[in-house]
Structures are given as structure tokens and as C-alpha cells.
Scaffold this motif. Sequence first.
Motif, short mmCIF file in Angstrom:
data_model
loop_
_atom_site.label_atom_id
_atom_site.label_comp_id
_atom_site.label_asym_id
_atom_site.label_seq_id
_atom_site.Cartn_x
_atom_site.Cartn_y
_atom_site.Cartn_z
N ILE A 109 0.87 -1.19 0.00
CA ILE A 109 0.00 0.00 0.00
C ILE A 109 0.90 1.24 0.00
O ILE A 109 2.10 1.13 0.21
CB ILE A 109 -0.93 0.04 1.23
CG1 ILE A 109 -0.10 0.13 2.52
CG2 ILE A 109 -1.85 -1.14 1.26
CD1 ILE A 109 -0.90 0.59 3.72
N GLU A 116 5.98 2.92 -1.07
CA GLU A 116 5.22 1.69 -0.91
C GLU A 116 5.55 1.05 0.43
O GLU A 116 6.68 1.08 0.89
CB GLU A 116 5.55 0.72 -2.04
CG GLU A 116 5.21 1.26 -3.43
CD GLU A 116 3.74 1.56 -3.62
OE1 GLU A 116 2.93 0.64 -3.52
OE2 GLU A 116 3.39 2.74 -3.84
N GLU A 170 -3.92 4.11 7.02
CA GLU A 170 -3.26 2.95 6.40
C GLU A 170 -4.22 1.76 6.32
O GLU A 170 -4.20 1.00 5.35
CB GLU A 170 -1.99 2.58 7.17
CG GLU A 170 -0.84 3.52 6.89
CD GLU A 170 0.52 3.01 7.39
OE1 GLU A 170 1.52 3.66 7.04
OE2 GLU A 170 0.59 1.99 8.10
N LYS A 173 -6.38 2.35 3.38
CA LYS A 173 -5.64 2.10 2.13
C LYS A 173 -5.47 0.61 1.88
O LYS A 173 -5.54 0.14 0.75
CB LYS A 173 -4.29 2.80 2.19
CG LYS A 173 -4.47 4.30 2.03
CD LYS A 173 -3.20 5.00 1.69
CE LYS A 173 -3.53 6.43 1.28
NZ LYS A 173 -2.42 7.33 1.48
N PHE A 174 -5.23 -0.13 2.97
CA PHE A 174 -5.11 -1.59 2.83
C PHE A 174 -6.40 -2.17 2.28
O PHE A 174 -6.41 -2.96 1.34
CB PHE A 174 -4.77 -2.21 4.20
CG PHE A 174 -4.74 -3.71 4.20
CD1 PHE A 174 -3.62 -4.39 3.73
CD2 PHE A 174 -5.82 -4.45 4.65
CE1 PHE A 174 -3.59 -5.78 3.73
CE2 PHE A 174 -5.80 -5.84 4.65
CZ PHE A 174 -4.67 -6.50 4.18
N LYS A 177 -6.98 -1.24 -1.38
CA LYS A 177 -6.09 -1.99 -2.26
C LYS A 177 -6.56 -3.44 -2.36
O LYS A 177 -6.55 -4.04 -3.44
CB LYS A 177 -4.66 -1.92 -1.72
CG LYS A 177 -3.58 -2.46 -2.63
CD LYS A 177 -3.48 -1.62 -3.90
CE LYS A 177 -2.30 -2.02 -4.75
NZ LYS A 177 -1.00 -1.65 -4.20
#
Length: 494
Positions: A109, A116, A170, A173-174, A177
Motif C-alpha cells: 500500500i 510503498e 493505512e 488504504k489496505f 487496495k
Amino acid sequence: MAEEQVIVGLEVHCQLDTKSKLFCGCSTDYRSDAPNTHVCPVCLGLPGAMPVLNKRSIEYAMRVAKALNCSVLPESEFSRKNYFYPDLDKAYQITQYDKPLAEGGYLEIEGDEGGEKRIRITRIHVEEDPGRLVHMGTTERGKYSLVDYNRAGIPLIEIVSEPDMRSPKEARKFLNKLRATLEYLSVFDSEKEGSLRVDANISIKGSERVEVKNISSYKGVEKALLFEITRQKSLLRRGQKVDRETRHYLEARGVTQSSRSKEQEHDYRYFPEPDLRPLHVQSWVDGIVLPELPDARRERFIAQYGCSLNHARTLTGELRLANFFEKVVGTDPRGLATLADTWIADTLIGELNYRNMSIDAVDAAGFTELLTLLKEGTITDKSGIEVLRVMLDQRLNNQPCEMPSAIVDRLNVRKGSFAVNAQSGAESHPDLDPIRTSIAEVLNEHPAAVEDVRKGKKGAFNFLIGQLMKKTRGCADPAELNRLLKEELTKKEV
Ligand SMILES: [Zn+2]
């Protein structure tokens, strides 16, 4: 005091988008049907009914395992997890326990510190979804609950991450993704209600961890985590300690609440499912070829279309969006890609979010025409946004949809309609010269401001420009407006 470090790990349950359930032939397309109509003796758990494994669901799970860089184990096994709950009428769930399908992978991510970041995946296992309770009234005060077994037996994968995330952002975002990856693999449909559910483990470094169960939306995860972090930090600041416990997220109120049930692993009395044989899929997994995944597509968008990293990330972060982009630029990649990049990743997404609309509602041909009008300089960026808004509103309100060129003509925002021919400027007829007409109107409407300009007040000039922008709906070039307004004011003085 040192910055308190936040530690987050997620357990994500995703419904695999197969046609039939995990252990029987019942259809998974239950959402618009009456309760308890997609059921049979197997998914109802009637005595003597035997489960038969759906091959497709295992193939889907292996695709996910491969895409998340996991190793598929040479032997995996189904187990019974025993517990009593009304949505689980056979009193056990068929899941995987000590021999899951796959272990040890990662997903990259964009980390909070830029660049990254790898979030490690602990394991992936396959299990059946339980049924669903429908509470009449609120969960706390409902008079009674109804149970619907249509969902019982839908194939799920549970993806367990290591506690590698350091903020709610985060975690979001995980999830984004992960969702994108599953959609690229054609094994998951995020648009289906309840197709993804998350349990989150969260702690402040050095304290006990809390499990927040039952988060059923992408936005809910970030909100639930933010609430928990605030709650835990404030306990610690007051010198109290955080209890190790399970809490439930109450979506409507945006809070987590301690739950009374405190099952431990051993309470579930896991044992191997006697009606299903162990899985040996090694040779099968080697033959699975993956499609292009989000990271590869992002790099291709940068190389092939010259997208910026951020735009490429946004565009490829959702399968439908990436497909839409390629459909739009398909006819003229060199000419339209630069425009499409910004217009889709920034403008269109903003307008869609504002209206709570999906990209599926946007007509690619219409959008391509809009970009062409912008590229050819027929309309300004500002008119482009206006036209786009009309297009989206028409779709949103189920009105007949016009093509952008028709909207441009109706709104009369063609750049030429306000353009001034410099050579014939002085002689042109006022009616054919909308900017000069607008200036004349503004000057007539605001004599006091005109007077102020003469007295040398700069603010008054800017006020007049503002009025002109309004009148020309932002379609005229501001520099041109400035020049013409000065010219007209000088003429008036003579
Ligand atoms: Zn069934």
C-alpha cells in the motif's frame, strides 16, 4: 511523552462471487429475493445432509492467495467451529483452522510516510457465511428478531493481516487496495451489500489489544478505528489501563461498545470436518494465471499514458474507474490521455462523490466528447465543469441525457460566443459582441462603482470584473475581460 504508536491488524471477510453456495447448489443471488428462499437441506444444516465442495470457490480463493503473494499449503483442511447462535442453525460453522488454504503473503500500500509499504498477510482461509438476523426495531430494544438463511453457506474467504498498519488511514488504504485486487481477479463484487465485513485488532504500543467486530463498510473501518484510538488514548492519559476485550462497532452511532460474549479459541471445540476430505491443490495452483493487477496497471498507465503517479494510483485503484479511463482515451490515447487523467481522477471523481454516484452511471462516449470539446478549445475548463454537472444531474434525475455538444449550445457557453475579433473589435455590432454588451450592462448597473474607478479605487475595478465574470458565466478569458473593461472605461471618460 513519546508519540503513542498505534498498531492495527485486520481480519477481512469477503464473499466470493460464485454462482452457487460453498457446499450446495443454492444460488448466491439472494439479495432481492424473499427470506429463506435460497435454501436446501445442506445449507439449512438438516440432519443427514452432506456438504459437497464448490470447486470454483476454491479456485477463486487460490487466485486471491497467489495475488497476495501467499504460499498455498500442500494440504489444507476444513474444520467445524462449534458455537450456538440463531443464524447458525446447525450449531457449527464449516471453516478452516490449523490447516488453512494459504499462508504468509503481503500486499503493498502507499504508506503514511510515503512510498510503498508492505502489509504482511498471515493467512487466508475459506469458510461458509452464516445466515442473517433481521432485528425488528433497534438491536438494543427490538421486540424480536427474524432469521434469514439465504446467506447461509455463501463462500467467504477470511484474509488475516499482521499488525503492520500504523493508522486508520493505512487501514483504509489496505482495504481499498485489497478490494481493488479482488475485483481485478473477478472473484468479488464490492457493490453487493454486505459482501465485505471487517474485524479490526487495535492497540496502543505497550497496552492490551482490543478486537472490534462487525464493521460492515469501508468508511466504517476508519471511523471505528479513530473512535477506538481516542478511547484507548484517553484511558491511558488518565492513568487507567485498556482491557483486552471484544467490542462491537455500532455503525449508526459511530462508537464501539463492549460486548458481553468472551469466547476463547478453545470454546469453539474445533475439530476436522468429517464429511469433507483434506484439500490437495498444489498442482492446480501452479496452473492458475493471474490477470493484470492494480500495481502493474498503475505502472502501465504511467508509461503508456503519461499519468502522474497520484493520478495513476487513483485511476487504477478501482477496476471500474480504470476501465472507464481506458475506454475514454481508447480512441485517441495521445490526444486525450493528459486531459482524461486530470478530468477523471480529480474533477469527475469529486463530482461523483458529491452526488453519491458510481462511475457506472457515466456515459463514456459522452465524456469523451466533453474532453474533445475541451481539447479543441471549444469551451473553457470552467464551462466544461458546468457541462459535466448538467450531464451527471440529468443521469441522477433520470432525465433524458443530452450529449455535451448539445448542452454547450443550450447553455451558450461556446468559447467563440464570447470571443472578440481583435481586428473588427471597434466596428463590430454590439449585439454580435456579447462581452462588450455585458460590459455595457455592468457599467449601467453599477454607476457608483464606475465613479469609484475614476477616483482611482482599485477595489471598484475588481468588483466590476467580478460582476462581469458572473454575467459571462466564467466563459470569457479574464485577461481579455480586463483589457476590454479598461478600454470601455476610458471610452466613457472621453
Ligand atoms: Zn443450499
